[in-house]
Each structure stands twice: as structure tokens, then as C-alpha cells.
Motif scaffolding. Structure first.
Motif, PDB file in Angstrom:
ATOM      1  N   PRO A  96       0.786  -1.234   0.000  1.00 22.84           N
ATOM      2  CA  PRO A  96       0.000   0.000   0.000  1.00 22.84           C
ATOM      3  C   PRO A  96       0.820   1.287   0.000  1.00 22.84           C
ATOM      4  N   LEU A 127      -1.725  -0.927  -5.664  1.00 26.01           N
ATOM      5  CA  LEU A 127      -2.629  -0.835  -4.520  1.00 26.01           C
ATOM      6  C   LEU A 127      -2.570   0.534  -3.857  1.00 26.01           C
ATOM      7  N   SER A 183      -8.244   3.734  -4.916  1.00 27.32           N
ATOM      8  CA  SER A 183      -9.109   4.376  -3.925  1.00 27.32           C
ATOM      9  C   SER A 183     -10.400   3.570  -3.773  1.00 27.32           C
ATOM     10  N   ASP A 218     -13.102   1.766  -0.333  1.00 25.47           N
ATOM     11  CA  ASP A 218     -13.339   1.445   1.067  1.00 25.47           C
ATOM     12  C   ASP A 218     -12.974  -0.022   1.251  1.00 25.47           C
ATOM     13  N   LEU A 219     -11.945  -0.299   2.032  1.00 22.18           N
ATOM     14  CA  LEU A 219     -11.479  -1.683   2.155  1.00 22.18           C
ATOM     15  C   LEU A 219     -12.341  -2.517   3.094  1.00 22.18           C
ATOM     16  N   ASP A 220     -13.245  -1.882   3.835  1.00 17.84           N
ATOM     17  CA  ASP A 220     -14.103  -2.607   4.769  1.00 17.84           C
ATOM     18  C   ASP A 220     -15.359  -3.083   4.051  1.00 17.84           C
ATOM     19  N   LYS A 250      -4.983  -3.493   3.349  1.00 18.55           N
ATOM     20  CA  LYS A 250      -5.606  -2.943   2.148  1.00 18.55           C
ATOM     21  C   LYS A 250      -5.672  -3.994   1.043  1.00 18.55           C
ATOM     22  N   GLY A 288      -8.450  -6.164   1.886  1.00 16.28           N
ATOM     23  CA  GLY A 288      -9.668  -5.433   1.561  1.00 16.28           C
ATOM     24  C   GLY A 288      -9.986  -5.473   0.073  1.00 16.28           C
TER      25      GLY A 288
END
Length: 197
Positions: free
Chosen positions: A13, A42, A46, A48-50, A93, A96
Motif C-alpha cells: 500500500p 494498490l 481508492s 473502502d477496504l471494509d 488494504k 480489503g
């Protein structure tokens, strides 16, 4: 050698890293050898990794970077991934990225399970090379930890959706390698890239 369609992913990341240098060398050699390469970084993606609490029935819409990655994954015949080993696993990440993009209907089929009830993989016919950097020597990773990270990546992530075999190239110790060592590692991945291996 027949040219291949290759997705190259830097799974670190950070903006600069050994992983990034290694996968860039792989990609450059693959392009020079005539392979068709699409690259993803990575650290530049962009999303949202959740995954959240929605479940597959009401999953979050894919951000543009995830949709592009998934489309390129569907297009590719071979995947080259570089990742560091952090706390025995992959960066959050990167996890994710898999959590958000490896979805039913795109990478596996829950409506048509196999004989033992597992979802059918939808990414069959693809292979992978994982370039793993760590401070843990390969022999210790195998003897003390049972190659857990390699099993996790090859069986529970890539293999689950049908990407196999997954071959590994491990470089260690990777925190402060000498220039000569890095040059040797770059040479090794260049050969892999040229061969789409």
C-alpha cells in the motif's frame, strides 16, 4: 512463446517499496517479451477496504478502481502479485481488495455448488505468481509457520475462485537488503516476467 494477458498487481500500500520495484521489473520484462500487461498499484487505488455488514445480498457498489481491477482480472490469463509479509499475512488494504472485489456472480458461483457443496469457481484457466517479501526466511516460514500465508493466498483466496496453480517466489530478509541482493532479485523477477511464469 505465445503471448499472455497478464494482470500485474503491486500489493504493497505504500508509495515506494521493494514490492513495487519487483513487480515493476516483472511487468517491464513481460511487456518487452510481447505479453499484454495491465498494471494495478494498490497504493494508488481508492476504495473502502471494509466490506461492512451488508452481506452479499446488499453489497456496497464497487468503486471505479475496484471495477477496473475486477474487469482486468476477468480478462487476464495470468496474475502476478507482489506483497510483503506483515504480521504473518498480507497488508490490510490488499485483503480489503480481495474482500470487496471477489464477489459471487463475478468470481465464484453460489447458485451452482459442486458435489461437496462449495461454490463453483469462475476464474478457472488462470495461473498466478506471487512475489513475497519478508524478513522471515523461507525455511522458517515453512518449519515454524507451516507456510500459512502461502496456503492462505493460494488456497483460500486465489484457489477458491479457480486461479491455480499459484507459484511463489520469496525474497528475504527484505527490510534492509544490500544493493547487490536487490539487483539479483530484480534479475530473477525479470526472467519470470519474460516467461509469464
Amino acid at each position: 512463446m505465445t503471448p499472455k494477458r497478464i494482470l500485474v498487481l503491486n500489493g504493497h500500500p505504500g508509495q515506494t517499496s521493494l514490492s513495487k520495484s519487483l513487480v515493476a521489473a516483472y511487468a517491464e520484462a513481460a511487456i518487452k517479451a510481447g505479453h499484454d500487461v495491465r498494471q494495478h498499484d494498490l497504493g494508488q487505488m481508492s476504495f473502502d477496504l471494509d466490506y461492512g455488514e451488508g452481506g452479499y445480498g446488499s453489497a456496497k457498489p464497487l468503486e471505479p478502481d475496484l471495477e477496473t481491477f475486477l474487469s482486468d482480472l476477468e480478462w487476464a490469463e495470468h496474475i502476478a502479485l507482489s506483497t510483503p509479509l506483515w504480521w504473518g499475512a498480507i497488508p490490510a488494504k490488499l485483503k480489503g481488495l480481495f474482500d470487496r472485489s471477489f464477489l459471487p456472480g463475478r468470481t465464484f458461483d453460489t447458485r451452482n455448488p459442486n458435489l461437496i457443496g462449495m461454490p463453483r469457481p469462475m476464474m478457472k484457466g488462470k495461473t498466478a505468481r506471487v512475489i513475497l517479501t519478508s524478513d522471515t526466511p523461507a525455511i522458517l516460514l515453512r518449519l515454524a509457520y507451516g507456510n500459512a500465508v502461502k496456503k492462505f493466498i493460494s488456497r483460500q483466496i486465489l484457489g477458491f475462485v479457480g486461479i491455480k496453480p499459484t507459484k511463489f517466489t520469496q525474497f528475504s530478509p527484505a527490510s534492509h537488503p544490500k544493493d547487490a541482493k536487490v539487483k539479483s532479485w530484480l534479475g530473477q523477477v525479470e526472467k519470470l516476467g519474460a516467461q509469464a511464469a
